[in-house]
Design a protein around this motif. Structure first.
Motif, mmCIF file in Angstrom:
data_model
loop_
_atom_site.group_PDB
_atom_site.id
_atom_site.type_symbol
_atom_site.label_atom_id
_atom_site.label_comp_id
_atom_site.label_asym_id
_atom_site.label_seq_id
_atom_site.Cartn_x
_atom_site.Cartn_y
_atom_site.Cartn_z
ATOM 1 N N GLY A 124 43.163 52.170 31.488
ATOM 2 C CA GLY A 124 44.027 51.096 30.993
ATOM 3 C C GLY A 124 43.395 49.746 31.220
ATOM 4 O O GLY A 124 42.184 49.638 31.466
ATOM 5 N N HIS A 127 42.856 46.139 36.645
ATOM 6 C CA HIS A 127 43.722 45.479 37.624
ATOM 7 C C HIS A 127 43.014 45.468 38.973
ATOM 8 O O HIS A 127 42.237 46.380 39.281
ATOM 9 C CB HIS A 127 45.052 46.208 37.779
ATOM 10 C CG HIS A 127 45.858 46.301 36.533
ATOM 11 N ND1 HIS A 127 46.518 45.232 35.994
ATOM 12 C CD2 HIS A 127 46.093 47.346 35.698
ATOM 13 C CE1 HIS A 127 47.139 45.605 34.889
ATOM 14 N NE2 HIS A 127 46.891 46.882 34.691
ATOM 15 N N TYR A 178 54.077 44.941 31.165
ATOM 16 C CA TYR A 178 53.566 46.298 31.364
ATOM 17 C C TYR A 178 54.725 47.276 31.549
ATOM 18 O O TYR A 178 55.718 46.965 32.222
ATOM 19 C CB TYR A 178 52.662 46.355 32.589
ATOM 20 C CG TYR A 178 51.280 45.794 32.336
ATOM 21 C CD1 TYR A 178 50.224 46.635 32.003
ATOM 22 C CD2 TYR A 178 51.036 44.424 32.414
ATOM 23 C CE1 TYR A 178 48.952 46.128 31.757
ATOM 24 C CE2 TYR A 178 49.769 43.899 32.165
ATOM 25 C CZ TYR A 178 48.733 44.765 31.843
ATOM 26 O OH TYR A 178 47.471 44.251 31.587
ATOM 27 N N ASP A 181 53.313 54.579 31.185
ATOM 28 C CA ASP A 181 52.652 55.416 30.190
ATOM 29 C C ASP A 181 53.653 56.439 29.645
ATOM 30 O O ASP A 181 54.523 56.923 30.384
ATOM 31 C CB ASP A 181 51.484 56.140 30.871
ATOM 32 C CG ASP A 181 50.722 57.030 29.925
ATOM 33 O OD1 ASP A 181 49.794 56.520 29.267
ATOM 34 O OD2 ASP A 181 51.051 58.233 29.840
ATOM 35 N N LYS A 212 42.396 43.473 26.441
ATOM 36 C CA LYS A 212 43.075 44.676 26.914
ATOM 37 C C LYS A 212 44.594 44.505 26.938
ATOM 38 O O LYS A 212 45.331 45.473 27.139
ATOM 39 C CB LYS A 212 42.589 45.035 28.323
ATOM 40 C CG LYS A 212 41.111 45.394 28.400
ATOM 41 C CD LYS A 212 40.879 46.850 28.082
ATOM 42 C CE LYS A 212 39.432 47.246 28.364
ATOM 43 N NZ LYS A 212 39.177 48.672 28.155
ATOM 44 N N GLU A 213 45.053 43.264 26.776
ATOM 45 C CA GLU A 213 46.494 43.002 26.765
ATOM 46 C C GLU A 213 46.983 42.602 25.374
ATOM 47 O O GLU A 213 48.067 42.052 25.226
ATOM 48 C CB GLU A 213 46.840 41.902 27.775
ATOM 49 C CG GLU A 213 46.617 42.306 29.217
ATOM 50 C CD GLU A 213 46.945 41.198 30.208
ATOM 51 O OE1 GLU A 213 47.331 41.527 31.344
ATOM 52 O OE2 GLU A 213 46.809 40.003 29.868
ATOM 53 N N ASP A 220 50.896 51.685 30.938
ATOM 54 C CA ASP A 220 49.908 51.861 32.004
ATOM 55 C C ASP A 220 50.364 52.997 32.919
ATOM 56 O O ASP A 220 51.553 53.145 33.189
ATOM 57 C CB ASP A 220 49.775 50.556 32.802
ATOM 58 C CG ASP A 220 48.586 50.562 33.733
ATOM 59 O OD1 ASP A 220 47.588 49.881 33.432
ATOM 60 O OD2 ASP A 220 48.660 51.241 34.781
ATOM 61 N N LYS A 222 48.449 53.681 35.909
ATOM 62 C CA LYS A 222 47.828 53.483 37.219
ATOM 63 C C LYS A 222 48.605 52.529 38.129
ATOM 64 O O LYS A 222 48.443 52.564 39.351
ATOM 65 C CB LYS A 222 46.408 52.945 37.043
ATOM 66 C CG LYS A 222 45.466 53.878 36.273
ATOM 67 C CD LYS A 222 45.197 55.165 37.025
ATOM 68 C CE LYS A 222 44.161 56.019 36.309
ATOM 69 N NZ LYS A 222 43.951 57.311 36.998
#
Length: 279
Positions: A124, A127, A178, A181, A212-213, A220, A222
């Motif tokens: 993803g 971070h 966010y 998933d 990525k955003e 996500d 993770k």
């Protein structure tokens, strides 16, 4: 007699809806909201000059908390205030071994799912890895939320990325929301919840221009905050909002930050209320 029945009929038509609403409001349990201002005094998160993300997270979370405290349809909790962790969590963190066991069991179960092919791991957005102490507290928030039948968790953050100097600005800006998933237990309930908050924030703020955003709504698997390793039950909606990059112009002075907090708190609250009590 006919006159009496006619009057009773008219009374029923006019007042029955109000009686029904009153009965419904009496029987309805308040929606339980948990606000998690990201990081803490020990694990401060991002920093721009003397501006610390942990302080920004708390300032915004406090404003959202104050809004919900005035609404009897909600019961709101917050993980920390200006004196540190609130009593619920101070007490809960007195025995971290229970949280460690919860984390270890969840990771073991997830590993079995991955090996069996019933859960597919995905990369993803990048971070910063939560330090061990902070990660354990995040798992603690999830465990507490499950046990206390929390309806929704909102993690409040401000974004950053690796820069050569903490006092330097960067090229990225904008907010992102966010959500879990699609494979995670709480994904279905969290999806619409995240979208409702996103819709309100989009009325005033631009979404993140970090690749990525892109789009501003990101799933996500993770992030512990969203229930990594299936640590949140399906009934617990969870989102993590990155309200913008810490060095953005609108956050550079106390006066500007204060104005932004007020606006962001109102929009976030509206998104949450619209989800649970659509107008």
């Amino acid at each position: 007699m006919k006159k009496f029945l006619f009057i009773l009929f008219i009374f029923t038509i006019i007042f029955a809806p109000f009686v029904s609403l009153r009965a419904e409001s009496i029987n309805m349990q308040p929606v339980k909201i948990l606000l998690v201002p990201g990081h803490d005094d020990e694990f401060g998160g991002a920093q721009y000059g003397n501006i610390k993300e942990a302080d920004m997270n708390l300032a915004l979370a406090t404003q959202i908390y104050n809004i919900f405290k005035k609404d009897k349809r909600f019961k709101v909790y917050i993980t920390r205030d200006y004196s540190g962790y609130t009593k619920e969590f101070k007490d809960y963190f007195s025995d971290m071994s229970l949280i460690s066991s919860f984390e270890e069991k969840a990771k073991k179960n997830m590993q079995a799912e991955v090996e069996a092919g019933t859960f597919i791991e995905k990369a993803g957005a990048p971070h910063a890895t939560a330090k061990k102490g902070m990660a354990l507290r995040l798992y603690g928030f999830n465990k507490w939320a499950n046990e206390n039948k929390i309806d929704a968790m909102i993690h409040i953050h401000f974004n950053d990325y690796v820069r050569l100097r903490k006092e330097g600005t960067g090229k990225y800006k904008g907010f992102a929301v966010y959500m879990p998933d699609p494979q995670m237990p709480n994904a279905n309930t969290s999806d619409a919840f995240a979208s409702s908050i996103f819709k309100e924030l989009s009325k005033k703020y631009l979404t993140s221009n970090f690749g990525k955003e892109k789009g501003g709504l990101i799933s996500d698997q993770k992030l512990i905050a969203l229930g990594a390793y299936d640590t949140l039950e399906s009934s617990v909606r969870s989102v993590l909002v990155e309200y913008g990059y810490i060095y953005e112009k609108k956050f550079r002075t106390y006066a500007l930050r204060k104005k932004a907090y007020a606006s962001m708190a109102q929009l976030t609250s509206a998104g949450i209320k619209n989800y649970f009590f659509s107008q």
